[in-house]
Write an enzyme that holds these catalytic residues in place. Structure first.
Site, short mmCIF file in Angstrom:
data_model
loop_
_atom_site.label_atom_id
_atom_site.label_comp_id
_atom_site.label_asym_id
_atom_site.label_seq_id
_atom_site.Cartn_x
_atom_site.Cartn_y
_atom_site.Cartn_z
N HIS A 141 0.84 -1.20 0.00
CA HIS A 141 0.00 0.00 0.00
C HIS A 141 0.87 1.25 0.00
O HIS A 141 0.96 1.99 0.98
CB HIS A 141 -0.95 -0.01 1.20
CG HIS A 141 -2.08 -0.98 1.07
ND1 HIS A 141 -2.08 -2.22 1.70
CD2 HIS A 141 -3.23 -0.91 0.36
CE1 HIS A 141 -3.19 -2.86 1.39
NE2 HIS A 141 -3.91 -2.09 0.58
N ASN A 142 1.51 1.51 -1.13
CA ASN A 142 2.35 2.68 -1.32
C ASN A 142 1.86 3.45 -2.55
O ASN A 142 0.83 3.12 -3.12
CB ASN A 142 3.81 2.25 -1.46
CG ASN A 142 3.97 1.11 -2.46
OD1 ASN A 142 3.35 1.13 -3.53
ND2 ASN A 142 4.78 0.12 -2.12
N HIS B 233 1.07 1.42 -5.76
CA HIS B 233 -0.27 0.83 -5.81
C HIS B 233 -1.30 1.87 -6.22
O HIS B 233 -2.19 1.60 -7.04
CB HIS B 233 -0.63 0.24 -4.45
CG HIS B 233 -2.09 -0.10 -4.30
ND1 HIS B 233 -2.70 -1.10 -5.02
CD2 HIS B 233 -3.06 0.46 -3.53
CE1 HIS B 233 -3.99 -1.16 -4.69
NE2 HIS B 233 -4.24 -0.21 -3.78
N HIS C 96 -7.12 7.06 -2.84
CA HIS C 96 -7.95 6.05 -2.16
C HIS C 96 -7.24 5.32 -1.03
O HIS C 96 -7.90 4.77 -0.14
CB HIS C 96 -8.49 5.03 -3.16
CG HIS C 96 -7.52 3.94 -3.50
ND1 HIS C 96 -6.46 4.11 -4.36
CD2 HIS C 96 -7.44 2.65 -3.06
CE1 HIS C 96 -5.78 2.98 -4.45
NE2 HIS C 96 -6.35 2.09 -3.67
N GLN D 141 -3.66 -16.92 -3.17
CA GLN D 141 -4.09 -16.27 -4.41
C GLN D 141 -5.29 -16.99 -5.03
O GLN D 141 -6.23 -16.36 -5.52
CB GLN D 141 -2.93 -16.22 -5.41
CG GLN D 141 -1.86 -15.22 -5.06
CD GLN D 141 -2.39 -13.79 -5.08
OE1 GLN D 141 -2.93 -13.32 -6.07
NE2 GLN D 141 -2.23 -13.09 -3.96
#
Length: 788
Positions: free
Chosen positions: A512-513, A516, A552, A736
């Site tokens: 989450h950087n 992304h 977001h 996954q």
């Protein structure tokens, strides 16, 4: 104020509670005349620690930079006096007001083994906080910085917070008195001075026993209070105090013991306010003077609730003096009648009423079936599937538990304060503002030329821009969609905004950087260019989608909502354990935008249009929260996919009316909302639909973030919300497969049916096959083992 420094820090530790004491990221100033291995080592150590770093080459530029940025740590090279005197530079910085809470480190040469170790006293006298012996190992520098952060820097933050707290006390309307464990007055605020008629100079340093007492208190009241607070328990009740003028004043008093170092009582905080005649009429408080600690917590709460109920009775009895009881009773009956005749009715209520009416004239079997329907409709989880067929799949269960719940709530006593609000942490020195679109370096421009293709490699852009892909990709995409023209802002304002937003993504997060965020922005733009999507949305919708994609996940801490709720974080408390991160992302995005005109892309918009745009952005950001995943997908399928499919089937011989009918479905305000939510949801989790190499890389990044969360949950003694994500045992292929089966396939089938995305679906099938093959090989890693 007589509090000593260590006591002040201890008081902050114990009493500031949910107040945010730390500042992220830490800012470091390196003062080195020449670049060498030592300065490079500290630079890379800052990078590894996630600190922001500036370098100054001269004493003058060091002071100028420090006054601009107010660094938490200053590191001064004291090895070579021919360039500048380290002591002099330190004194220059210490002479400035912002240096009061700054840690200053002296880098000194190693002492030869045959010489005596020099004293650190001259360094301390010059204003240095500590000494660092020359060592150009990045790891050693990193360890030094981390120790500083967790030691001196954190202590300085607490002292800085104390200044804020005492500023608040000075403005407080209630009288506040702080005394030591021996009841020596150490602080009173202006409200106390005004209430009691004393000047603080007349009180500070005196024992409470030296002040005149009112004779109106009962003989045993003081003994009761002292017995209570000496046990470390709070006392509250009515107390008479004597003012300087000699007259007595009745006060409502709360005395709270402050537990400090060694678990002992170090201070007492008394909060006092006048007790008026109105209070005396309503409250019968002769029995309320109590020490809450004398009862169990539940008993104490019960007493308070009883008091509240008693207050209600007393207020009602007072009112009845001017009106008779029957009229009050009649008014109550009239209100109840109006409630039953109200016509407030939600859509689900109408459905239930229709079914109830249908039951009256239905056969028994139908009526029983409708009863079961009503039971389902009365639940709150109308769109959440049940896991009956998946109960034997721990990966699916963990993903659902970790992503679709708000955690197990405070099952441990640990506090995890993870609010990293960036409003006061911004420094634009670390990232230079991106150049205008026409001046972007050719190597980056060449990559951006491919951004309209789904196979665009965001990771190559990440490397080329030194982890600043969002600013550059944002400039290109926003230009293509005419965002500046729509917002009536300049490109320079947009560049500043993109830079501010990107700086508030955490580069230390593996997933989450800002890369992304750039990836989601790219997918959003790609979807907006599809004919059916383009024909369904207007320009405001498009701009809202692009802005929502950009912000977001801003300031994402790299932990899930469940983690934050279990840890009792500040953000979870602020947002009541509901959509914690998503609410924070949306709120912070607007705070960062409007606080500075240089980056306020909304400043020239008309108010009504801005409100509409703002609401659309917030709605899309909140739609990325996974607890309502199935609600959004099912609404999209039932409101858009199925009606459009029905029109296609029944209008095969009338192509014109087919298009008109589908357009009317797509373009209704309610369905445009569903389309925008579905668009950003698919963009947010599109990794399994990317080309295989990108899919593998993103799978590795999100797994590492979940592994780190599990590690931290174990360290903190928190519930482990996703136990399968243990780095020692986890099967990444299985995780996954479960994610694709449970969350991705149905959603992208629905989105493909609407937007026509055959290329994405081919990648999804190929990637799913890849993970299946690895799983069948019993391989738990991202790639198959090398051949023997």
């Amino acid at each position: 104020m007589l509090l000593q420094g260590s006591e002040m820090v201890s008081a902050a530790e114990e009493r500031l509670g949910p107040m945010r004491l730390t500042q992220e990221p830490i800012q470091v100033l390196l003062v080195f005349a020449k670049e060498d291995s030592q300065s490079d080592a500290f630079w890379w150590a800052c990078e590894r620690a996630g600190f922001r770093c500036n370098i100054a080459r001269t004493p003058e530029s060091a002071v100028e930079c420090f006054l601009d940025k107010h660094h938490e740590i200053v590191i001064i090279d004291g090895r070579h006096s021919r360039y500048f005197e380290a002591d002099a530079v330190c004194r220059m910085i210490r002479a400035t007001k912002p240096s009061e809470h700054t840690v200053i480190l002296a880098v000194m040469p190693q002492t030869p083994s045959d010489q005596e170790e020099p004293s650190v006293l001259p360094l301390l006298s010059a204003g240095f906080s500590r000494r660092y012996l020359e060592n150009s190992s990045v790891s050693v520098c990193y360890n030094e910085l981390i120790q500083l952060e967790h030691g001196e820097v954190r202590a300085q933050f607490k002292l800085r917070a104390c200044n804020s707290v005492f500023t608040a006390l000075e403005q407080c309307q209630e009288a506040v008195e702080i005394s030591s464990e021996d009841h020596v007055i150490q602080y009173v605020n202006p409200a106390f001075e005004k209430m009691m008629g004393y000047h603080r100079g007349e009180l500070i340093g005196k024992e409470l026993t030296e002040l005149p007492k009112s004779e109106k208190n009962s003989a045993d009241l003081l003994d009761t209070i002292n017995t209570c607070i000496k046990k470390g328990k709070e006392w509250q009740g009515i107390y008479f105090s004597r003012r300087k003028s000699g007259d007595s004043i009745q006060q409502y008093v709360r005395i709270t013991p402050v537990i400090g170092q060694g678990g002992k009582i170090r201070h007492f905080v008394s909060i006092k306010r006048p007790y008026s005649d109105n209070h005396r009429q309503v409250h019968k408080l002769s029995k309320e003077e109590k020490c809450c600690g004398e009862h169990s917590q539940s008993e104490c709460n019960s007493l308070r609730h009883k008091d509240r109920r008693k207050e209600s009775v007393d207020v009602r009895s007072i009112s009845s003096h001017s009106s008779d009881a029957p009229s009050l009773q009649n008014r109550r009956y009239s209100s109840m009648a109006r409630i039953h005749s109200m016509t407030i009715e939600a859509p689900i209520t109408k459905v239930i009423n229709i079914i109830n009416a249908a039951q009256e004239s239905s056969p028994v079997t139908v009526a029983e079936a409708l009863d079961r329907v009503l039971e389902i409709l009365r639940t709150t989880e109308l769109y959440s599937p049940q896991l009956a067929s998946k109960e034997d799949d721990p990966h699916t269960n963990d993903l659902v538990g970790g992503l679709m719940s708000d955690g197990l709530r405070r099952l441990s006593g640990n506090e995890y304060v993870f609010s990293k609000s960036a409003l006061h942490n911004m420094s634009q020195s670390q990232l230079a503002v991106p150049v205008p679109l026409n001046d972007i370096p050719s190597s980056i421009a060449e990559l951006l030329n491919e951004e309209e293709h789904w196979e665009f490699n965001i990771l190559e852009l990440e490397a080329a821009t030194h982890k600043r892909p969002l600013s550059y990709l944002g400039l290109k995409i926003f230009s293509a969609f005419g965002v500046c023209e729509f917002l009536n802002c300049t490109e320079a304002t947009l560049r500043s905004w993109l830079q501010v937003i990107e700086a508030n993504y955490h580069a230390s997060n593996s997933y989450h950087n800002s890369t992304h965020a750039a990836d989601v922005l790219h997918a959003t733009a790609y979807f907006l260019r599809k004919d059916r999507v383009k024909g369904s949305l207007d320009q405001l919708d498009e701009v809202a989608a692009l802005l929502a994609a950009t912000v977001h996940d801003v300031d994402h801490p790299g932990r899930t909502n469940s983690f934050l709720c279990n840890a009792g974080s500040e953000l979870a408390i602020l947002y009541n354990d509901t959509a914690v991160l998503e609410s924070h992302h949306a709120a912070l995005a607007f705070q960062l935008t409007v606080r500075d005109g240089k980056c306020n892309i909304f400043k020239n918009m008309e108010r009504t249009q801005f409100r509409t745009l703002r609401q659309a952005i917030i709605d899309m950001v909140l739609a990325t929260e996974m607890t309502r995943h199935f609600e959004h997908v099912n609404k999209f399928v039932n409101s858009i996919n199925k009606p459009m499919s029905a029109i296609e089937e029944t209008s095969s011989n009338s192509e014109g009316s087919d298009c008109e009918g589908q357009a009317s479905i797509r373009n209704s305000p309610e369905n445009r909302l569903l389309i925008k939510r579905m668009l950003i949801k698919c963009a947010d989790v599109a990794n399994p639909c990317r080309p295989l190499e990108l899919c593998i890389e993103w799978a590795g990044r999100i797994s590492e973030e979940y592994f780190a969360q599990t590690d931290e949950e174990k360290r903190q003694g928190l519930p482990v919300v996703m136990p399968v994500f243990d780095r020692n045992t986890c099967s990444i292929p299985k995780s996954q497969i479960s994610f694709i089966d449970y969350f991705i396939t149905d959603m992208f089938d629905a989105w493909d049916a609407f937007a026509s995305l055959p290329g994405l679906m081919e990648h999804l099938a190929e990637n799913y096959k890849y993970w299946k093959n690895l799983d069948e090989m019993k391989c738990k890693s991202l790639r198959p083992p090398p051949p023997p």
